[in-house]
Design a protein around this motif. Structure first.
Motif, PDB file in Angstrom:
ATOM      1  N   GLY A 123       4.317  14.690  -1.896  1.00  0.00           N
ATOM      2  CA  GLY A 123       5.063  13.676  -2.633  1.00  0.00           C
ATOM      3  C   GLY A 123       4.233  12.454  -2.965  1.00  0.00           C
ATOM      4  N   ALA A 124       2.895  12.562  -2.870  1.00  0.00           N
ATOM      5  CA  ALA A 124       2.040  11.391  -3.101  1.00  0.00           C
ATOM      6  C   ALA A 124       1.837  11.072  -4.569  1.00  0.00           C
ATOM      7  N   SER A 125       1.965  12.081  -5.434  1.00  0.00           N
ATOM      8  CA  SER A 125       1.674  11.814  -6.848  1.00  0.00           C
ATOM      9  C   SER A 125       2.655  10.841  -7.502  1.00  0.00           C
ATOM     10  N   PRO A 126       3.989  10.904  -7.188  1.00  0.00           N
ATOM     11  CA  PRO A 126       4.857   9.868  -7.771  1.00  0.00           C
ATOM     12  C   PRO A 126       4.473   8.458  -7.345  1.00  0.00           C
ATOM     13  N   LEU A 149       1.543   7.440  -6.298  1.00  0.00           N
ATOM     14  CA  LEU A 149       0.205   7.077  -6.775  1.00  0.00           C
ATOM     15  C   LEU A 149       0.320   6.361  -8.109  1.00  0.00           C
ATOM     16  N   VAL A 150       1.095   6.965  -9.021  1.00  0.00           N
ATOM     17  CA  VAL A 150       1.368   6.312 -10.293  1.00  0.00           C
ATOM     18  C   VAL A 150       2.419   5.214 -10.093  1.00  0.00           C
ATOM     19  N   GLY A 151       3.449   5.567  -9.301  1.00  0.00           N
ATOM     20  CA  GLY A 151       4.569   4.653  -9.121  1.00  0.00           C
ATOM     21  C   GLY A 151       4.188   3.363  -8.431  1.00  0.00           C
ATOM     22  N   TRP A 152       3.414   3.456  -7.333  1.00  0.00           N
ATOM     23  CA  TRP A 152       3.054   2.239  -6.611  1.00  0.00           C
ATOM     24  C   TRP A 152       2.110   1.363  -7.418  1.00  0.00           C
ATOM     25  N   MET A 153       1.218   1.990  -8.209  1.00  0.00           N
ATOM     26  CA  MET A 153       0.384   1.173  -9.091  1.00  0.00           C
ATOM     27  C   MET A 153       1.268   0.375 -10.052  1.00  0.00           C
ATOM     28  N   PHE A 154       2.231   1.066 -10.644  1.00  0.00           N
ATOM     29  CA  PHE A 154       3.137   0.400 -11.584  1.00  0.00           C
ATOM     30  C   PHE A 154       4.080  -0.538 -10.846  1.00  0.00           C
ATOM     31  N   MET A 155       4.620  -0.076  -9.698  1.00  0.00           N
ATOM     32  CA  MET A 155       5.564  -0.888  -8.938  1.00  0.00           C
ATOM     33  C   MET A 155       4.923  -2.180  -8.443  1.00  0.00           C
ATOM     34  N   ASP A 156       3.730  -2.070  -7.858  1.00  0.00           N
ATOM     35  CA  ASP A 156       3.073  -3.280  -7.358  1.00  0.00           C
ATOM     36  C   ASP A 156       2.650  -4.183  -8.504  1.00  0.00           C
ATOM     37  N   SER A 157       2.302  -3.575  -9.652  1.00  0.00           N
ATOM     38  CA  SER A 157       1.987  -4.393 -10.815  1.00  0.00           C
ATOM     39  C   SER A 157       3.205  -5.198 -11.246  1.00  0.00           C
ATOM     40  N   VAL A 158       4.366  -4.542 -11.322  1.00  0.00           N
ATOM     41  CA  VAL A 158       5.597  -5.232 -11.710  1.00  0.00           C
ATOM     42  C   VAL A 158       6.008  -6.241 -10.639  1.00  0.00           C
ATOM     43  N   MET A 159       5.954  -5.807  -9.375  1.00  0.00           N
ATOM     44  CA  MET A 159       6.412  -6.666  -8.284  1.00  0.00           C
ATOM     45  C   MET A 159       5.528  -7.904  -8.126  1.00  0.00           C
ATOM     46  N   LEU A 160       4.203  -7.702  -8.042  1.00  0.00           N
ATOM     47  CA  LEU A 160       3.312  -8.830  -7.815  1.00  0.00           C
ATOM     48  C   LEU A 160       3.125  -9.661  -9.084  1.00  0.00           C
ATOM     49  N   GLY A 161       3.180  -9.002 -10.233  1.00  0.00           N
ATOM     50  CA  GLY A 161       3.105  -9.756 -11.477  1.00  0.00           C
ATOM     51  C   GLY A 161       4.326 -10.634 -11.678  1.00  0.00           C
ATOM     52  N   SER A 162       5.512 -10.058 -11.462  1.00  0.00           N
ATOM     53  CA  SER A 162       6.729 -10.855 -11.602  1.00  0.00           C
ATOM     54  C   SER A 162       6.820 -11.914 -10.506  1.00  0.00           C
TER      55      SER A 162
END
Length: 311
Positions: free
Chosen positions: A74-77, A79-92
């Motif tokens: 289950g790492a592939s979601p 891998l993409v997801g956390w990159m996007f999630m942390d980008s949204v979370m830390l950016g916001s």
């Protein structure tokens, strides 16, 4: 650690991108260090005590039956997801910090305005709640798919309901539409409201380490990031257990994965207590707690390092 500076609107707009870029690197670091711990945590949270007596047995059984790759199931979601999630979370988070500082806690037109005054710790906490709510709309489907893949115990792919993340998304969408993909969103929003404690304590630890030690900035980021993550999980873990129960509950219907047990958050929380008492809300806490420090410490080192490097 955030320091208030006087900025023109144009300068602030240009600098907003840094948090989003830094979040990508944070997500990569977090997944690389933390996913094996997360797999053990989810499996302990979503099975009864008869399957695994504790985290060590869960680890040994996973490696013995599925190999080391089983720990990254289950790492592939993410891998993409956390990159996007942390980008949204830390950016916001970066944007919300600036908005709160300049409009609520230290508005330029206020008679007591001090351009050097930093955002207070509870201001960082409020920015954390806002960032948590924002990223929940990305995190809920990512964590939903990840959780369903993590509880597939068959080593042979042909014996699993889902062959991978795309197959999981497609099957859930066909059977239940977008609402099925976002199953567990309300539980995710509740869980991420505890970001108040994470980012509030991160500011407190960062200030204390900067004032009381001679540690370098990366070292301060490492220790403040790890310690604040521990504070977050100590306050939020029971809500995460309930969230995982909801996200791994059968969806039923055309999907054919069983009969749904939990129509709402309250019934899931009651089931945890009924099955294991109060200690049920802390099942799987040890691997989560062990993971929280190194994964988030490295994530914050990566994030703050990128924030310092970027123009």
């Amino acid at each position: 650690m955030s320091v208030a500076v006087k900025e023109t609107p144009a300068t602030a707009e240009v600098k907003n991108y840094k948090g989003f870029v830094g979040g990508v690197f944070s997500g990569i670091a977090k997944l690389s260090v933390g996913h094996p711990f997360d797999t053990i945590k989810v499996r302990l949270q979503t099975t009864d005590a008869s399957r695994f007596s504790g985290p060590l047995e869960c680890l040994l059984q996973t490696v013995r039956n599925e190999g080391l790759r089983g720990l990254y199931k289950g790492a592939s979601p993410p891998l993409v997801g956390w990159m996007f999630m942390d980008s949204v979370m830390l950016g916001s988070l970066t944007v919300y910090r600036r908005l709160l500082r300049d409009n609520i806690f230290n508005p330029p037109l206020h008679p007591l305005h001090d351009p050097k005054a930093p955002l207070p710790a509870h201001g960082h906490g409020l920015a954390g709640i806002m960032a948590g709510a924002t990223v929940s709309f990305v995190a809920a489907p990512v964590e939903h798919v990840k959780a369903r893949l993590q509880i597939q115990y068959a080593a042979n792919k042909s014996e699993r309901l889902y062959s991978g993340p795309l197959d999981c998304i497609a099957k859930i969408y066909r059977a239940h539409g977008l609402r099925g993909i976002y199953h567990g969103l309300s539980a995710t929003l509740l869980f991420r409201s505890f970001f108040f404690f994470w980012w509030g304590s991160y500011d407190v630890f960062s200030r204390w380490l900067a004032d009381s030690t001679s540690l370098s900035k990366p070292a301060i980021n490492f220790w403040a990031g790890g310690l604040s993550a521990q504070v977050f999980w100590l306050t939020s873990y029971p809500s995460d257990v309930v969230k995982q129960r909801i996200m791994t509950d059968p969806l039923g219907g055309a999907l054919g994965d069983g009969t749904r047990r939990f129509p709402n958050w309250r019934t899931a929380a009651a089931a945890v207590y009924r099955e294991n008492g109060a200690k049920g809300y802390w099942r799987g806490f040890l691997p989560c707690f062990l993971r929280a420090f190194p994964a988030n410490a490295m994530a914050l080192v990566a994030f703050e390092g990128v924030m310092r490097i970027l123009p």
